[in-house]
Write an enzyme that holds these catalytic residues in place. Structure first.
Site, PDB file in Angstrom:
ATOM      1  N   ASP A 119       1.017  -1.128  -0.285  1.00 15.14           N
ATOM      2  CA  ASP A 119       0.101  -0.216   0.052  1.00 15.14           C
ATOM      3  C   ASP A 119       1.024   1.224   0.103  1.00 15.14           C
ATOM      4  O   ASP A 119       2.048   1.193   0.541  1.00 15.14           O
ATOM      5  CB  ASP A 119      -0.852   0.369   1.446  1.00 15.14           C
ATOM      6  N   ASP A 162      -4.227  -2.187   5.144  1.00 13.20           N
ATOM      7  CA  ASP A 162      -4.834  -2.196   6.573  1.00 13.20           C
ATOM      8  C   ASP A 162      -6.442  -1.930   6.409  1.00 13.20           C
ATOM      9  O   ASP A 162      -6.341  -2.193   7.572  1.00 13.20           O
ATOM     10  CB  ASP A 162      -3.959  -0.924   6.529  1.00 13.20           C
ATOM     11  N   ASP A 204      -9.051  -5.474   2.143  1.00  9.98           N
ATOM     12  CA  ASP A 204      -7.726  -5.963   1.328  1.00  9.98           C
ATOM     13  C   ASP A 204      -7.816  -7.381   1.779  1.00  9.98           C
ATOM     14  O   ASP A 204      -7.002  -7.883   1.878  1.00  9.98           O
ATOM     15  CB  ASP A 204      -6.905  -4.949   2.550  1.00  9.98           C
TER      16      ASP A 204
END
Length: 1174
Positions: free
Chosen positions: A472, A793, A797
């Site tokens: 990310d 997070d 996801d």
């Protein structure tokens, strides 16, 4: 954790157990609860019954019994606005009446149980049997006078009056068995303790937001009580059952309880029932807690399961506990109709594990090969010895078998049997599971210090093989401390935050209200912890950045929120990955409505029809104005790496009231207030960490929701892409267009054209992330299968984290759902911690290779010596007890010494090993055989001409029970010293010359080498009869040492020989061949697998159970026990079942109702079913 206490977040194993009578299951608890409910207007039983209802039934029941939720709240002596008082006496009363919010963990195994388990090892059982027979026979003395008749076989024994010391060998073997058992049991025990500690740490960290005395506070989940007013928000895992009191656009994923994958919309007037263990997928709200711990819906199921499991430690345990992950995948096939509750529970309690880790696969294979070889060797040894003896005594010397001689002969046979078993004991590397265990446990402990909280042990080792990391951006590569640095407001582009005087007062008021009201009320800015530090951002970081912007404009958001408290918000459209925006509707004093909106600028600007000018007046905003704005404002901001957010509003009439469900209509004709550029600086240590990854052969890809210009700018700053390289940066929609065929199905060949060059995927949805990860893992373009790590997070996801080989969740910013789906939690949310994980992973792999290199050299030499010695001299030069000492050095001590080598930066200078690389490389094979040859030459020289060299009596052909000879003691001593110096050689496995490099960085290694040497001196000089040792003089010791040190010099000679020149070498312990995976993939029944396991057990792999201890991770209670077959049989699944399992929403098990037929149907080539993800 065990079944009764999995779901880390739920089963908060606080230390205290229930007060008596609060258990909901099994009569007594209910009755107590029913009486105790007297002081509250409602009993445990009534609440439990209420929570079993859904939808309209539940509403009806609430109305009939309590009037409304407010009435229920009063009966529970709570308040919908202020919550509970938090008074300790009141809390205690609630604990007593309604129970506590934790589910008692399963009892840990006692040390005695662990000892008993260690004793089950087949090799040890054989040894014990041999020792007991040997003991029994040694006490039987044949009558002396007929001994001549039995031949000279027992002649010498009587001369020395040694009859009374024959028991020593048997006793010594038993003693060493006790040692091995205690070491194993202690290891298991400390491991279990460690994991319980780790688990409880994960649990204590889990907090939940409740309202007490009108203040919003966070409390540990275990402290929640019935009557608490809890705030629920996107990404939460609900820790208790409750009734919704106020909700904004709340959607819950109840698949963990019902198996239904669709999100269930919850609202006060339609379906207010919220259940523990379910995930909040969208929205926010407040709920009144009505059941906790064992009385909650999940608790009831846990208790039913737990109660059953404690009583029968039988076969079911396997399905329910550590193999939960597999039970989940296997179960639906069998019980599409029946066993619904149990089935749900399996899903709930298990964090599905991936296929067997690379290392385990290779080790299992190697172990089986070694086990077979050892068994064959030991059988041949025994047969040859017996034949030799029989032919010699009865044919050559012509004796007849006399009845009184039987015990003497039997004693010989027992001796041969013991020698055979000794060969087997040495051949089988039972120290391997110990080495792996120690290495992993040690690494996990140390990784905690490097901010990696490992939830599944094998993830640590898999990480060393990683070839790709999909990271990310926000919070991982950047600091996640958002600040507004540029803004476009009233037709002016300000390069820094403007002075409030430069902005029209009306525009400023609207802007402040839009930011203060249209953000979660849990996001706020608090004063810094230390004087002069940065203010603390609590809640959503982007919203905190905007709130900080309000403060920079010298205004305050708190009064606005006091004026419009959360319960007065008319309608909230919360942020989700589809909308990419958040809107809040409030009712104005004149009855009309105002909608405030904020979101990704290029998306929200398309919905704007007006924009405020410098005088605060709205003017029309045409598509060409928008294109102009994108060019002049948004792209320049994005190219500087800023995240652009548009803030807008719209006034709506009260008559007729708008149709709030028609989102497209409501979210149109907005008036743009401002576009702000938010900076999220790159973490200073990230560029260096990414450089290390690239040098180590790991490709880093950035997957982000930001727009492509921002993403590209950040990727350049981080060093993910370098100008002039051949790479691709794509947006989610382009990516989707390129990988789908005309029918809209994903095709693997299309993904294969893109992923090798893809470095940045911007504006991506969670589905895109999952598709990318799956595409890379399933790809066959490169000869090595890619091992992919993913960071995430958000709740969305989850699927990607589960699909990846290693999932990293963010410890600070991560939602409960993401943590639940991950393998490792980054406690500091920092990318550079991932590099540490790679180092540790490679270190584990190397430690085990070092140990194998050392162990196999000893094995090869010891087996050949014992075998040839036994065949030529009818007696092994190394006695059973000596072999066991060698085994102890090799196994337990060497695994401790070599498995605790700390990692060095050099590990990052080589490429990943890959899944199919052999465990024992050509260089290692060269070392093993090279050192083996040296040791064998020395030992055979000593065995056959040693007595002449040292001028001592020969130890060959010694009769039974004869005293230890100096000759054989020298052989034993030399052998051990050569191993000791070879252990130093074994520290390097890539052919490095300096084997002493960094040796003092590992005090454990040094102390073990020194300790072993001292013990060896003691054994040789004072070991006497039990160790079959005669004391040696100084000269003999020096010769032994000289030969030992020769190992180090010989190591240099071996390092000089180029590996390529030795075509005869073969690697061993390869990964699984591609064909093997698919063959086992379709094993669909637990029975089949059990059967296969029994076959394996029955066969040669005597120590298989030992290896299996390595396998199971977090289910603490049975850590490393009895798990092997299940996960082994479910390799990387390409069946449709697994695709559904992985792609479906976070808690996955939504495929419960699939019929076997669907489950077995093979999928269309690339159909990931992916579009069902939120």
């Amino acid at each position: 954790m065990s079944t009764t206490a999995t779901m880390g977040e739920l089963a908060n194993s606080a230390v205290e157990f229930y007060p008596k009578g609060t258990r909901a299951v099994g009569g007594g608890g209910r009755a107590d609860g029913a009486n105790a409910g007297g002081e509250f207007g409602v009993t445990v039983t009534e609440l439990t019954e209420l929570m079993e209802l859904r939808g309209t039934d539940a509403l009806q029941k609430i109305q009939e019994s309590y009037g409304d939720t407010e009435g229920l709240c009063q009966r529970l002596q709570s308040s919908t606005t202020d919550g509970l008082s938090g008074d300790p006496a009141d809390m205690e009363r609630r604990y007593q009446t309604f129970g506590q919010n934790f589910i008692p963990p399963k009892k840990a195994k006692t040390f005695v149980e662990l000892v008993w388990e260690a004793l089950q090892d087949v090799t040890l059982i054989i040894l014990e049997a041999a020792a007991i027979i040997s003991l029994g026979l040694s006490f039987y003395q044949p009558p002396g006078k007929e001994s001549e008749a039995c031949g000279d076989v027992s002649g010498a024994a009587e001369d020395e009056g040694e009859g009374d010391t024959g028991w020593i060998e048997g006793a010594a073997i038993l003693l060493s068995v006790v040692c091995v058992v205690l070491v194993t049991a202690f290891n298991d025990w400390s491991k279990e303790k460690q994991f319980r500690g780790l688990q409880s740490r994960i649990e204590q960290e889990q907090k939940f937001t409740v309202v007490r005395k009108g203040n919003v506070i966070q409390i540990p989940v275990a402290d929640m009580v019935v009557g608490d007013m809890a705030q629920v928000k996107y990404g939460d895992l609900l820790p208790a059952d409750g009734v919704l009191v106020q909700g904004n656009d709340l959607k819950i994923d109840e698949s963990s309880l019902t198996g239904e994958s669709d999100h269930v919309a919850k609202s006060v007037d339609k379906d207010p029932m919220l259940l523990s263990g379910t995930h909040v997928m969208e929205g926010s709200g407040r709920m009144l807690v009505t059941a906790v711990g064992v009385n909650s819906q999940t608790g009831i199921i846990f208790t039913l399961l737990g109660a059953g499991e404690i009583e029968e430690e039988g076969k079911d345990k396997k399905a329910k506990k550590q193999d939960g992950g597999v039970a989940m995948e296997m179960q639906p096939l069998k019980s599409a109709e029946g066993g619904e509750v149990e089935d749900r529970e399996k899903k709930k309690t298990s964090v599905p594990k991936k296929e067997k880790s690379v290392l385990q696969g290779k080790l299992t294979k190697l172990a089986v090969q070694i086990g077979k070889a050892g068994l064959v060797m030991s059988a041949i040894t025994v047969i040859i010895l017996v034949l030799f003896f029989v032919i010699n005594t009865f044919v050559v010397e012509g004796h007849t078998w006399l009845a009184e001689c039987t015990p003497v002969y039997v004693q010989y046979f027992v001796k041969f049997f013991i020698i055979g078993v000794t060969v087997l004991v040495v051949a089988v590397p039972e120290g391997l599971p110990l080495a792996v265990t120690i290495s992993l446990a040690y690494s996990v402990k140390k990784m905690m210090k490097d901010n990696n909280l490992v939830r599944h042990l094998d993830a640590c080792e898999t990480m060393g093989n990683a070839t790709a990391i999909c990271s990310d951006k926000t919070g991982t590569l950047t600091t996640n401390r958002m600040t507004v640095v540029q803004t476009h407001i009233g037709d002016v582009h300000h390069r820094m935050v403007p002075d409030p005087g430069q902005i029209n007062p009306r525009t400023l008021d609207l802007l402040v209200n839009a930011i203060a009201i249209n953000s979660a009320y849990t996001s706020k800015i608090l004063p810094p912890d230390v004087e002069g530090g940065l203010a603390k951002q609590v809640g959503n970081k982007t919203e905190c950045g905007l709130l900080g912007f309000v403060l920079d404009l010298q205004r305050d958001y708190a009064p606005v929120r006091e004026q419009v408290p959360e319960e007065r918000l008319y309608k909230v459209y919360t942020f989700n990955s589809v909308r990419k925006s958040m809107c809040t509707v409030i009712k104005l004093p004149d009855g009309s409505f105002r909608l405030y909106s904020k979101g990704a600028s290029e998306i929200l600007l398309k919905k704007c029809s007006f924009i405020l000018d410098a005088n605060g007046e709205a003017r029309t905003f045409r598509p060409r104005d928008r294109d102009e704005m994108v060019k002049q404002v948004i792209e320049p901001m994005a190219c500087e790496g800023l995240r652009t957010i548009c803030i807008a509003y719209r006034d709506l009439p009260c008559n007729p009231e708008p149709d709030w469900e028609n989102e497209a209509d409501i979210l149109s004709e907005l008036t743009c207030l401002s576009v702000v550029g938010i900076e999220d600086p790159v973490r200073p240590e990230v560029p260096d960490a990414i450089r290390k990854c690239q040098r180590a052969g790991i490709t880093v890809r950035m997957v982000t929701g930001d727009n492509i210009n921002t993403a590209r700018a950040i990727a350049v700053k981080c060093g993910i892409i370098h100008p002039g390289d051949d790479f691709i940066c794509l947006e989610g929609k382009d990516f989707n267009r390129r990988i789908r065929n005309e029918k809209g199905e994903i095709e693997q060949e299309r993904i294969d054209k893109i992923w090798p060059k893809l470095r940045v995927l911007a504006r991506s949805s969670p589905t895109d992330k999952h598709t990318l990860v799956k595409g890379i893992i399933d790809s066959t373009v490169l000869e090595q299968r890619q091992v992919v790590a993913v960071t995430g997070d958000g709740t969305n996801d989850g699927p990607a984290l589960k699909k990846a080989d290693v999932g990293f969740a963010m410890g600070i910013a991560g939602t409960d759902v993401a943590k639940e789906a991950s393998d490792i939690i980054l406690t500091d949310d920092n990318f550079s911690s991932i590099v540490k994980a790679v180092m540790w992973g490679r270190n584990v792999y190397d430690s085990i290779s070092k140990f194998l290199q050392f162990q196999l050299t000893v094995n090869v030499v010891a087996v050949i010596v014992a075998f040839t010695g036994a065949c030529i001299t009818q007696d092994s030069p190394l006695k059973a007890v000596q072999m066991l000492w060698v085994n102890l050095i090799m196994d337990t001590f060497a695994s401790l010494a070599l498995a605790t080598e700390p990692p060095t930066e050099d590990l990052l200078l080589r490429k990943p090993y890959g899944r199919n690389n052999p465990l024992i490389s050509l260089t290692m094979m060269k070392n093993i055989l090279g050192h083996g040859v040296y040791q064998l030459i020395i030992i055979f020289t000593l065995l056959f001409i040693g007595e002449r060299m040292f001028n001592i009596d020969s130890g060959r052909h010694a009769p039974l029970h004869s005293p230890p000879s100096e000759h054989y003691t020298i052989i034993f001593n030399t052998f051990v010293l050569m191993q000791l110096f070879n252990e130093i050689n074994a520290r390097k496995i890539h052919g490095e010359r300096n084997v002493f490099d960094g040796i003092f960085a590992n005090p454990i290694f040094c102390s073990i080498v020194v300790g072993t040497f001292i013990m060896q001196i003691v054994i040789v000089q004072w070991g006497g009869k039990p160790f079959s040792c005669a004391p040696l003089n100084m000269e003999q010791w020096l010769w032994c040492l000289f030969v030992g040190v020769g190992e180090l010099l010989w190591g240099q000679v071996i390092a000089t020989v180029p590996t390529e020149r030795l075509p005869c070498l073969k690697e061993a312990g390869l990964g699984l061949e591609p064909g093997e995976d698919e063959g086992e993939e379709m094993a669909e029944d637990e029975e089949e697998i059990d059967c296969a396991e029994r076959e394996l057990r029955r066969g040669q792999i005597l120590w298989f159970r030992g290896l299996n201890r390595i396998q199971t991770q977090m289910e603490v209670v049975s850590t490393f026990k009895r798990s092997g077959s299940f996960q082994g049989a479910v390799r990387r699944r390409s069946s449709v079942l697994s695709q559904l399992h992985d792609v479906n929403t976070i808690s996955t098990p939504s495929h419960v109702a699939l019929s076997t037929a669907t489950a077995n149907a093979s999928p269309a080539p690339g159909n990931a079913g992916g579009e069902s993800v939120p």
